[in-house]
Design an enzyme around this catalytic site. Structure first.
Site, mmCIF file in Angstrom:
data_model
loop_
_atom_site.group_PDB
_atom_site.id
_atom_site.type_symbol
_atom_site.label_atom_id
_atom_site.label_comp_id
_atom_site.label_asym_id
_atom_site.label_seq_id
_atom_site.Cartn_x
_atom_site.Cartn_y
_atom_site.Cartn_z
ATOM 1 N N THR A 164 0.713 -1.008 0.012
ATOM 2 C CA THR A 164 0.156 0.214 -0.078
ATOM 3 C C THR A 164 1.078 1.362 -0.017
ATOM 4 O OG1 THR A 164 -0.043 -0.100 2.488
ATOM 5 C CG2 THR A 164 -1.931 -1.058 0.854
ATOM 6 N N ASN A 179 0.357 10.537 6.858
ATOM 7 C CA ASN A 179 -0.904 10.582 7.519
ATOM 8 C C ASN A 179 -1.728 11.751 7.517
ATOM 9 O OD1 ASN A 179 -0.702 7.576 8.655
ATOM 10 N ND2 ASN A 179 1.180 8.399 9.086
ATOM 11 N N THR A 221 0.402 -9.244 12.887
ATOM 12 C CA THR A 221 0.787 -7.503 12.419
ATOM 13 C C THR A 221 0.393 -7.649 10.872
ATOM 14 O OG1 THR A 221 2.361 -5.976 12.367
ATOM 15 C CG2 THR A 221 3.135 -7.986 12.075
ATOM 16 N N LYS A 237 3.621 -6.751 4.201
ATOM 17 C CA LYS A 237 3.218 -5.304 3.939
ATOM 18 C C LYS A 237 3.211 -4.646 5.227
ATOM 19 C CE LYS A 237 0.038 -3.027 3.620
ATOM 20 N NZ LYS A 237 -0.378 -2.139 4.546
ATOM 21 N N GLU A 271 6.397 4.309 7.933
ATOM 22 C CA GLU A 271 6.136 5.788 7.313
ATOM 23 C C GLU A 271 6.961 6.981 7.796
ATOM 24 O OE1 GLU A 271 1.436 4.780 6.436
ATOM 25 O OE2 GLU A 271 1.734 5.786 7.911
ATOM 26 N N THR A 284 -6.660 12.109 1.464
ATOM 27 C CA THR A 284 -7.073 13.270 0.813
ATOM 28 C C THR A 284 -6.089 13.742 -0.654
ATOM 29 O OG1 THR A 284 -5.875 14.742 2.165
ATOM 30 C CG2 THR A 284 -8.286 14.482 2.470
#
Length: 386
Positions: free
Chosen positions: A144, A381, A179, A168, A258, A386
């Site tokens: 993703t 995040n 997880t 992933k 991330e 958006t």
């Protein structure tokens, strides 16, 4: 030549347009239903993929697994459950399996229904038998927001059997029972009960020891299938091989957190027991103040002391017995001079940082992994939907 799946498994990867044109549906099937095990999220908002797969694995076998990436299909009510069950039936029909022989995993945005018209059209072209055995394409197909695909393989000592795993996950990672999404395949011959016990032990020492942001996903799924094509193996050798593969994947997930720039490894020893050691280690690796200190290459050991001390229910933790180290350098109770702190700052500017705490109570120990907290995490995040 890339990494192939173990003997007895075939794959198919495609794009049905879940979110964009990248691959988003993966199917891996065994030559026949075989021993399988799984560990899943403990979230009270567990998605239909978790509910369905958990139910199908009660019999200890599976013939295929389908992954839909970029859409979690969570919190969509009865319609979401119907969609997940339809996907399972479609895959089963195309492969000549019973629906209960098919597992499903899904990950991505929560609260959005699958684009079922596109999913149906894509699955209508699912070939049987499956055409490929390329593990790398499977690893890429389940991504993703991952920046790299995550793949590991090893051989089971004393045999020709192999273990191949993919995973992933880069955010919403603080597992309670599993997880992210991880698919593990082996051609070792092992019974369902033994495979389940081994897998759960390995998960507890690997994926259950990683945390990116303290948030438990609604879709955490880790499954293993064993085709048996390579024949019997020593169970301890199989457990060691599974541990090597899942530890590689654990570190890859932590490193790819991330916005992450630094892998953090926290070791705690000298604890009352392993559970206490893991609890303290998680308190350290989950601390935003520790994470930001690592990101800034700031050897601020006081933040580590804070994270240990906030385990307030562990009344046997005593600062007088506690030792804190960054890398191999003790920073508490022995204090570094200015030159030592400067050298330690240079060490912390690297891409891996070790924090080692000894509690001086008994012999319990644990190691966990995480990453630094950067402005990139906030940006990713903040803009996610958006």
């Amino acid at each position: 030549m890339g990494t192939s799946l173990p003997a007895g498994f075939r794959s198919w990867v495609t794009s049905v347009g879940i979110k964009d044109s990248s691959n988003d549906v993966v199917v891996v099937a065994a030559d026949a239903p075989c021993p399988a095990a799984g560990v899943f999220t403990s979230s009270r908002f567990a998605g239909p993929s978790v509910v369905v797969s958990r139910r199908h694995l009660t019999k200890g076998t599976a013939g295929a697994v389908v992954v839909v990436s970029k859409n979690a299909n969570v919190a969509n009510g009865d319609a979401g459950m119907r969609d997940a069950e339809e996907i399972v039936r479609s895959v089963a029909d195309r492969l000549g399996l019973a629906p209960e022989d098919v597992l499903i995993a899904s990950t991505g945005v929560i609260g959005r229904p699958y684009p079922m018209d596109r999913v149906r059209a894509g699955l209508a072209s699912l070939p049987s038998p499956l055409p490929d055995d390329d593990a790398e394409s499977v690893a890429r197909g389940i991504m993703t927001t991952d920046t790299v695909h995550k793949l590991s393989e090893t051989r089971v000592e004393g045999s020709t059997a192999r273990v191949v795993g993919v995973a992933k996950g880069v955010g919403m990672i603080e597992p309670d029972m599993a997880t992210l999404i991880s698919l593990v395949f082996t051609d070792a011959l092992v019974g369902p009960g033994e495979l389940d016990a081994i897998f759960r032990r390995v998960i507890d020492r690997t994926f259950n020891c990683v945390s990116i942001d303290t948030d438990t996903s609604t879709s955490d799924t880790a499954v293993v299938l064993a085709s048996g094509a390579a024949g019997p193996v020593d169970p301890s050798a199989l457990e060691q091989a599974l541990h090597r593969v899942l530890l590689d994947l654990t570190k890859a997930v932590a490193r790819d957190g991330e916005g992450a720039e630094t892998l953090i490894e926290v070791r705690v020893d000298g604890a009352r027991d392993d559970a206490q050691a893991k609890r303290v280690a998680k308190s350290i690796v989950n601390s935003p103040l520790v994470k930001t200190a690592v990101h800034g290459a700031d050897p601020n050991w006081g933040r580590v002391a804070m994270a240990v001390g906030k385990c307030s229910d562990d009344v046997d933790i005593d600062e007088a017995r506690t030792i804190i180290r960054f890398g191999g350098s003790e920073v508490y109770p022995r204090r570094l001079d200015d030159d030592g702190l400067a050298a330690l700052s240079r060490y912390m500017a690297g891409d891996e940082v070790l924090i080692h705490v000894s509690l001086g109570i008994a012999s319990g120990a644990a190691t966990v992994w995480g990453c630094d907290l950067t402005d990139g995490y906030v940006r990713i995040n903040a803009d996610y939907t958006t």
